[in-house]
Design a protein around this motif. Structure first.
Motif, PDB file in Angstrom:
ATOM      1  N   THR A  45       0.771  -0.428  -0.077  1.00  0.00           N
ATOM      2  CA  THR A  45       0.126   0.150   0.161  1.00  0.00           C
ATOM      3  C   THR A  45       0.756   1.416   0.063  1.00  0.00           C
ATOM      4  N   THR A  46       2.041   1.171  -0.004  1.00  0.00           N
ATOM      5  CA  THR A  46       2.773   1.529   0.800  1.00  0.00           C
ATOM      6  C   THR A  46       3.596   2.784  -0.711  1.00  0.00           C
ATOM      7  N   ARG A  49       0.493   4.063  -2.821  1.00  0.00           N
ATOM      8  CA  ARG A  49       0.223   6.204  -2.703  1.00  0.00           C
ATOM      9  C   ARG A  49       1.608   6.609  -3.024  1.00  0.00           C
ATOM     10  N   LEU A  54       0.952  10.384  -3.263  1.00  0.00           N
ATOM     11  CA  LEU A  54       0.020  10.828  -1.750  1.00  0.00           C
ATOM     12  C   LEU A  54       1.521  10.791  -0.620  1.00  0.00           C
ATOM     13  N   THR A  55       2.252   9.885  -0.771  1.00  0.00           N
ATOM     14  CA  THR A  55       3.662   9.406   0.162  1.00  0.00           C
ATOM     15  C   THR A  55       4.705   9.990  -0.705  1.00  0.00           C
ATOM     16  N   SER A  84      -9.814   2.198  -3.591  1.00  0.00           N
ATOM     17  CA  SER A  84      -8.559   2.131  -2.634  1.00  0.00           C
ATOM     18  C   SER A  84      -9.136   0.789  -1.990  1.00  0.00           C
TER      19      SER A  84
END
Length: 307
Positions: A45-46, A49, A54-55, A84
């Protein structure tokens, strides 16, 4: 070969002392579905992102459609569709209104969005639910509406983070059918999933990650051939665990235990099956090796908490 639609090179993300993603690289070609599989906390998920901007990564680079993330984040996001893990549908809007409002985020005119809505609802098998609110929908319907919403801007690349989690088998199969239609249209998909049958059915290639690192990459069947013996015999029932360390173990290349089941991995199951005939109290299942076996061999059988 065509230039990759998405290229991730040397991606690193740390939170304090923990490295969540470590030197991760991969590419997705136009019309390709790349599956990312790994245990909870593996960094899946990271990674998504970071691909969405988003990250911010601590190192490495992300290129999509020839543009750089995060520098060109808005231009990249205009060509992305996202589903998501958790539903983010607006509960106060109808299905049609959810699509309309979401389309406005991409700068689309209302007339243009309204023209697309009937086809999107039909694609999601929700034509008769246009005026229904999300609270009136089943879990499968909500996921299909989320997928339709992700298509409102006609994206070139879809980022799907465990899109069928929580769905019953019928709803999952319908979702798979819709995703296969999108691939047939030439769209690209980055998919994270815990369902190995889903990964094998949809994905042209798989990326296996653990502790934020890539530990294997390739086509599903090619990975199975590379890492596993072709035959698996599962043995369970009273006395099955006593077979570990017995003469039968010599008939297998590898033996694993999970709970009350013994897994024999072998190049040829025939001698083992003949020997097991002497144990009528045991139940056996002879099957070909699959992606679940691959997942467990590469990442282990120990249950991990979400990270």
């Amino acid at each position: 070969m065509s230039d990759p639609i998405l290229s991730v090179q040397g991606l690193v993300k740390r939170y304090g002392e923990a490295t969540v993603v470590s030197d991760l690289s991969f590419e997705i070609a136009p019309g390709e579905c790349l599956g990312v599989i790994g245990p909870n906390g593996a960094g899946k998920t990271t990674t998504i992102r970071m691909c969405l901007g988003l990250t911010v990564p601590d190192a490495g680079g992300i290129t999509a459609f020839g543009l750089q993330m995060p520098r060109d984040a808005l231009a990249i996001k205009a060509q992305l569709g996202v589903v998501s893990q958790m539903d983010t549908l607006d509960p106060d809007f109808s299905c049609a209104e959810n699509l309309l409002v979401y389309g406005r985020y991409f700068g689309l005119q209302d007339a243009q969005i309204r023209q697309r809505i009937p086809a999107l609802l039909e694609f999601a098998s929700l034509s008769n639910k246009a005026q229904a609110k999300p609270g009136e929908l089943s879990g499968g319907m909500k996921r299909r509406l989320s997928l339709a919403r992700a298509l409102v801007n006609n994206p070139r690349l879809l980022l799907l983070d465990e899109p069928t989690t929580g769905l019953d088998p019928q709803a999952r199969h319908l979702m798979w059918e819709r995703l296969q239609l999108l691939l047939a249209e030439g769209k690209s998909i980055l998919l994270t999933t815990h369902f190995m049958d889903e990964a094998e059915r949809l994905c042209h290639r798989l990326l296996v990650v653990d502790h934020g690192k890539k530990i294997a990459e390739g086509a599903p069947r090619e990975l199975i051939r590379r890492y596993l013996e072709p035959d698996v015999v599962e043995v369970y029932g009273s006395g099955a665990l006593a077979l570990v360390g017995s003469a039968l173990q010599a008939l297998a290349a590898r033996v694993e235990v999970s709970g009350e089941t013994v897994f024999f991995y072998t190049q040829d199951a025939k001698p083992l099956m003949q020997a097991l005939a002497a144990y009528p109290q045991l139940r056996t299942l002879h099957r070909p090796a699959n992606l679940e076996d691959l997942f467990l061999k590469l990442t282990g059988r120990q249950i991990r908490e979400d990270a």
